[in-house]
Design an enzyme around this catalytic site. Structure first.
Site, short mmCIF file in Angstrom:
data_model
loop_
_atom_site.label_atom_id
_atom_site.label_comp_id
_atom_site.label_asym_id
_atom_site.label_seq_id
_atom_site.Cartn_x
_atom_site.Cartn_y
_atom_site.Cartn_z
N GLU A 1 -1.84 -6.91 7.51
CA GLU A 1 -0.49 -6.85 8.06
C GLU A 1 -0.37 -7.76 9.27
O GLU A 1 -1.39 -8.18 9.87
CB GLU A 1 -0.16 -5.39 8.43
CG GLU A 1 1.23 -5.16 9.00
CD GLU A 1 2.34 -5.60 8.06
OE1 GLU A 1 2.56 -6.83 7.92
OE2 GLU A 1 3.01 -4.73 7.49
N HIS B 1 0.82 -1.22 0.00
CA HIS B 1 0.00 0.00 0.00
C HIS B 1 0.85 1.27 0.00
O HIS B 1 2.05 1.25 0.29
CB HIS B 1 -0.92 0.00 1.22
CG HIS B 1 -0.16 0.02 2.53
ND1 HIS B 1 0.41 1.16 3.05
CD2 HIS B 1 0.13 -0.98 3.41
CE1 HIS B 1 1.01 0.88 4.19
NE2 HIS B 1 0.86 -0.42 4.43
#
Length: 211
Positions: A83, A10
């Site tokens: 994550e 990202h």
């Protein structure tokens, strides 16, 4: 036929900029991150992706949205692509972690599992992300390309799991920069192979698939 998997980190967030541990905290992209996503999408669209998958955390989902806008593809969301969970570290700067949790921090720096702090183990991280990556690759027919928007730590561990790399070898990979990606390919004879790593708008350019 070869399937191509693009594992895309990202864009930048305010917590990235201040070296604060995000983990699974849902921190949004900042202005720089949104521009990075647009810049990267303009390159990734040249790969003619046929499927687009993202972590459900907004920084990855909004990064994927920049490519969806150019391709017309819908985004499939998968929480397995989140994550690493950093438990009690989340929200702290790395400097604060080093000072207040020095034993845990030393193990993290050494590439060992963190004991304490409710930090997810590397094996658990690698397995769940690799499962998500494999399922994403299975969405496309042989010869197709799938782009997966995820996170730095999860990208590295998931890639290592797919490739069957031991932890020591995985540590030789630097973390993906914001909005950079890795390219993997898969075929029945050779399995998963790493084609390129840390490709992005400010470095190496992607190679389009053969016509």
């Amino acid at each position: 036929m070869t399937t191509r998997l693009i594992v895309w980190r990202h864009g930048n967030t305010d917590w990235n900029a201040t070296h604060r541990v995000q983990g699974q905290t849902d921190v949004p992209l900042n202005d720089l991150g949104r521009q990075q996503a647009v810049d990267a999408a303009e390159l990734l669209v040249r790969l003619r992706p046929t499927a687009l998958v993202a972590s459900d955390l907004s920084r990855a989902a909004d990064t994927a949205a920049a490519l969806a806008a150019l391709t017309g593809l819908s985004v499939t969301y998968d929480e397995r692509l989140r994550e690493r969970s950093f438990g009690q570290w989340q929200g702290l700067t790395m400097t604060k972690v080093a000072v207040t949790r020095p034993v845990e921090y030393a193990r993290w720096v050494a590439g060992a599992d963190v004991v304490g702090g409710d930090v997810e183990t590397l094996d658990d991280l690698g397995k769940r992300v690799a499962e998500g990556l494999q399922d994403a690759a299975d969405l496309v027919s042989p010869g197709g390309t799938v782009v997966v928007a995820t996170h730095g730590g999860s990208a590295r561990s998931g890639i290592g799991q797919l490739l069957g790399w031991p932890r020591e070898q995985l540590r030789t990979l630097r973390a993906l920069q914001n909005c950079h990606w890795a390219e993997l390919t898969h075929d029945d004879e050779r399995g998963w192979q790493l084609g390129s790593y840390n490709v992005g708008p400010f470095g190496e350019r992607p190679v389009p698939p053969p016509v």
